[in-house]
Enzyme design. Structure first.
Site, PDB file in Angstrom:
ATOM      1  N   TYR A 112       0.700   8.607  -0.948  1.00 49.05           N
ATOM      2  CA  TYR A 112      -0.670   8.825  -0.755  1.00 49.05           C
ATOM      3  C   TYR A 112      -1.092   9.954  -1.579  1.00 49.05           C
ATOM      4  O   TYR A 112      -2.106  10.170  -1.930  1.00 49.05           O
ATOM      5  CB  TYR A 112      -0.342   9.564   0.581  1.00 49.05           C
ATOM      6  CG  TYR A 112      -1.748  10.053   1.255  1.00 49.05           C
ATOM      7  CD1 TYR A 112      -2.769   9.145   1.939  1.00 49.05           C
ATOM      8  CD2 TYR A 112      -1.878  11.369   1.360  1.00 49.05           C
ATOM      9  CE1 TYR A 112      -3.979   9.615   2.380  1.00 49.05           C
ATOM     10  CE2 TYR A 112      -3.059  11.770   2.045  1.00 49.05           C
ATOM     11  CZ  TYR A 112      -4.155  10.883   2.500  1.00 49.05           C
ATOM     12  OH  TYR A 112      -5.168  11.268   3.119  1.00 49.05           O
ATOM     13  N   SER A 130      -8.561  13.692  -1.006  1.00 49.95           N
ATOM     14  CA  SER A 130      -7.684  14.581  -0.028  1.00 49.95           C
ATOM     15  C   SER A 130      -7.422  16.156  -0.395  1.00 49.95           C
ATOM     16  O   SER A 130      -7.056  15.963  -1.733  1.00 49.95           O
ATOM     17  CB  SER A 130      -6.429  13.899   0.444  1.00 49.95           C
ATOM     18  OG  SER A 130      -5.815  14.664   1.385  1.00 49.95           O
TER      19      SER A 130
HETATM   20  P1  NAP Z   1      -9.157   6.483   9.960  1.00 51.15           P
HETATM   21  O1  NAP Z   1      -9.693   7.069  11.269  1.00 51.15           O
HETATM   22  O2  NAP Z   1      -7.620   5.902  10.058  1.00 51.15           O
HETATM   23  O3  NAP Z   1     -10.021   5.749   9.189  1.00 51.15           O
HETATM   24  C1  NAP Z   1      -9.879   5.062   8.312  1.00 51.15           C
HETATM   25  C2  NAP Z   1     -10.521   3.705   8.211  1.00 51.15           C
HETATM   26  O4  NAP Z   1     -10.187   3.071   6.978  1.00 51.15           O
HETATM   27  C3  NAP Z   1     -10.215   2.839   9.306  1.00 51.15           C
HETATM   28  O5  NAP Z   1     -11.041   2.199  10.208  1.00 51.15           O
HETATM   29  C4  NAP Z   1      -8.892   1.648   8.549  1.00 51.15           C
HETATM   30  O6  NAP Z   1      -8.944   0.372   9.349  1.00 51.15           O
HETATM   31  C5  NAP Z   1     -10.100   1.618   7.303  1.00 51.15           C
HETATM   32  N1  NAP Z   1      -9.036   0.674   6.364  1.00 51.15           N
HETATM   33  C6  NAP Z   1      -8.027   1.114   5.958  1.00 51.15           C
HETATM   34  N2  NAP Z   1      -7.396   0.115   5.214  1.00 51.15           N
HETATM   35  C7  NAP Z   1      -8.416  -0.450   4.776  1.00 51.15           C
HETATM   36  C8  NAP Z   1      -8.544  -1.697   4.130  1.00 51.15           C
HETATM   37  N3  NAP Z   1      -7.591  -1.990   3.343  1.00 51.15           N
HETATM   38  N4  NAP Z   1      -9.815  -2.014   3.915  1.00 51.15           N
HETATM   39  C9  NAP Z   1     -10.825  -1.928   4.582  1.00 51.15           C
HETATM   40  N5  NAP Z   1     -10.900  -0.536   5.473  1.00 51.15           N
HETATM   41  C10 NAP Z   1      -9.677  -0.095   5.641  1.00 51.15           C
HETATM   42  O7  NAP Z   1      -8.695   7.488   8.965  1.00 51.15           O
HETATM   43  P2  NAP Z   1      -9.703   8.735   8.275  1.00 51.15           P
HETATM   44  O8  NAP Z   1      -8.741  10.051   8.877  1.00 51.15           O
HETATM   45  O9  NAP Z   1     -10.872   9.054   8.982  1.00 51.15           O
HETATM   46  O10 NAP Z   1      -9.513   8.896   6.853  1.00 51.15           O
HETATM   47  C11 NAP Z   1     -10.609   8.795   6.132  1.00 51.15           C
HETATM   48  C12 NAP Z   1     -10.281   8.851   4.691  1.00 51.15           C
HETATM   49  O11 NAP Z   1     -10.092  10.164   4.421  1.00 51.15           O
HETATM   50  C13 NAP Z   1      -9.184   8.275   4.168  1.00 51.15           C
HETATM   51  O12 NAP Z   1      -9.309   7.977   2.731  1.00 51.15           O
HETATM   52  C14 NAP Z   1      -8.200   9.340   4.170  1.00 51.15           C
HETATM   53  O13 NAP Z   1      -7.153   9.229   3.202  1.00 51.15           O
HETATM   54  C15 NAP Z   1      -8.914  10.840   3.952  1.00 51.15           C
HETATM   55  N6  NAP Z   1      -8.269  11.917   4.357  1.00 51.15           N
HETATM   56  C16 NAP Z   1      -8.040  11.995   5.670  1.00 51.15           C
HETATM   57  C17 NAP Z   1      -7.542  13.170   6.129  1.00 51.15           C
HETATM   58  C18 NAP Z   1      -7.412  13.535   7.538  1.00 51.15           C
HETATM   59  O14 NAP Z   1      -6.781  14.547   7.936  1.00 51.15           O
HETATM   60  N7  NAP Z   1      -7.792  12.719   8.643  1.00 51.15           N
HETATM   61  C19 NAP Z   1      -7.380  14.289   5.303  1.00 51.15           C
HETATM   62  C20 NAP Z   1      -7.734  14.240   3.901  1.00 51.15           C
HETATM   63  C21 NAP Z   1      -8.255  12.920   3.480  1.00 51.15           C
HETATM   64  P3  NAP Z   1      -7.527   0.281  10.102  1.00 51.15           P
HETATM   65  O15 NAP Z   1      -7.790   1.040  11.292  1.00 51.15           O
HETATM   66  O16 NAP Z   1      -7.701  -1.175  10.013  1.00 51.15           O
HETATM   67  O17 NAP Z   1      -6.437   0.864   9.129  1.00 51.15           O
END
Ligand code: NAP
Length: 278
Positions: free
Chosen positions: A182, A169
């Site tokens: 985080y 991130s």
């Molecule tokens: P998201 O839509 O919530 O997708 C994350 C996925 O990971 C969800 O399906 C979630 O399942 C799954 N997950 C969470 N904990 C888990 C576990 N213990 N074991 C297996 N699966 C798990 O979030 P996203 O925004 O796409 O984020 C994806 C990655 O990008 C993350 O690492 C996040 O920190 C990073 N990121 C996101 C942003 C942003 O602005 N969106 C910015 C920087 C970095 P559940 O729904 O059950 O939790």
């Protein structure tokens, strides 16, 4: 055994010998995407398939619903790709090991992996942060990435080839008040990525990280709805930029896993529209 740089150059030559129209970024690859049921992970799974991956293994803890692994698999299959859902919680080592083993059992090898599973956690300043919440977020975002990386590397070592991308991130580079677990975990993911790249460079593996800015996914939508003050902090940390789209992170991840990026290793690639500058 081929030295890693010579192997990279040969792979690059083989790819660049192809006619332009045939240069699919993920041609024939077997890939694993953790957190593939939603947001950035789903977009990455779909793009891998569109770029010619032979199979996409979607790993997620969510088994049903609009944002779930099986739903992503359905989307990939409807678009003509091959996909398999394996349920695993990335914080539970036997489940991660079994997920990678399932990919090997079904498709015979692992060429690439993108580790997207992550949670933002609830917001509080450090003096008010409960240890349980710290452990929960660090457990998924840092330890879960470590466990995924560990078993993906083990699967790739026999072939002396493979590429892994950890989704960190911009919070891995700059402070984000109220999100200390985080922010700390994502800083840790960058250290883990660089260490892994050094440890396995000579074994023919490339391991990179992406630092997304604020991306419009269910994670951000939920946090904006439940905790507007934390969402506002995240936007401020991103310099007030417009939200990015999951496909914009997916395209960087698929490129990093491709032969087009054969000399990129140990990199922390910022993909945020230019708001965090280094
Ligand atoms: P998201 O839509 O919530 O997708 C994350 C996925 O990971 C969800 O399906 C979630 O399942 C799954 N997950 C969470 N904990 C888990 C576990 N213990 N074991 C297996 N699966 C798990 O979030 P996203 O925004 O796409 O984020 C994806 C990655 O990008 C993350 O690492 C996040 O920190 C990073 N990121 C996101 C942003 C942003 O602005 N969106 C910015 C920087 C970095 P559940 O729904 O059950 O939790």
């Amino acid at each position: 055994m081929e030295s890693s740089w010579a192997g990279c150059l040969m792979a690059m030559d083989a790819w660049s010998d192809l006619p332009y129209g045939a240069r699919m970024l993920a041609d024939g690859k077997i890939v694993v995407v953790t957190g593939g049921g939603s947001g950035i992970g789903r977009a990455t799974a779909e793009l891998f398939a569109a770029e010619g991956a032979a199979a996409v293994v979607v790993v997620d803890r969510t088994e049903a619903g609009e944002y779930s692994g099986p739903e992503t698999v359905e989307l990939v299959r409807k678009a003509g790709g091959t996909a398999l859902f394996v349920r695993a919680d990335v914080t539970v080592e036997p489940e991660v090991e079994a997920a990678v083993a399932a990919a090997l059992a079904e498709f015979g090898r692992l060429d690439a992996a993108v580790n997207c599973a992550g949670i933002a956690g609830s917001g509080a300043k450090i003096a008010d942060m409960a240890l349980e919440e710290w452990n929960r977020v660090v457990g998924v975002d840092l330890t879960g990435t470590f466990l995924s990386l560990k078993h993906e590397i083990r699967a790739m070592l026999p072939n002396q080839a493979g590429t892994i991308v950890n989704i960190a991130s911009a919070a891995g580079l700059v402070p984000v008040p109220y999100l200390s677990p985080y922010c700390s975990a994502k800083h840790g993911v960058l250290g883990l990525t660089k260490t892994a790249a050094k440890e396995y460079r000579k074994a023919g593996l490339r391991i990179n990280a992406i630092c997304p800015g604020v991306i419009d996914t269910p994670m951000i939508q939920t946090s904006a709805a439940e905790r507007p003050e934390v969402a506002a902090q995240s936007r401020e940390a991103a310099g007030g930029a417009a939200l990015g789209r999951p496909e914009q992170i997916a395209s960087a991840a698929v490129w990093l896993c491709s032969e087009a990026a054969s000399f990129v290793n140990g990199e922390s690639m910022v993909v945020d529209g230019g708001t965090v500058t280094r």
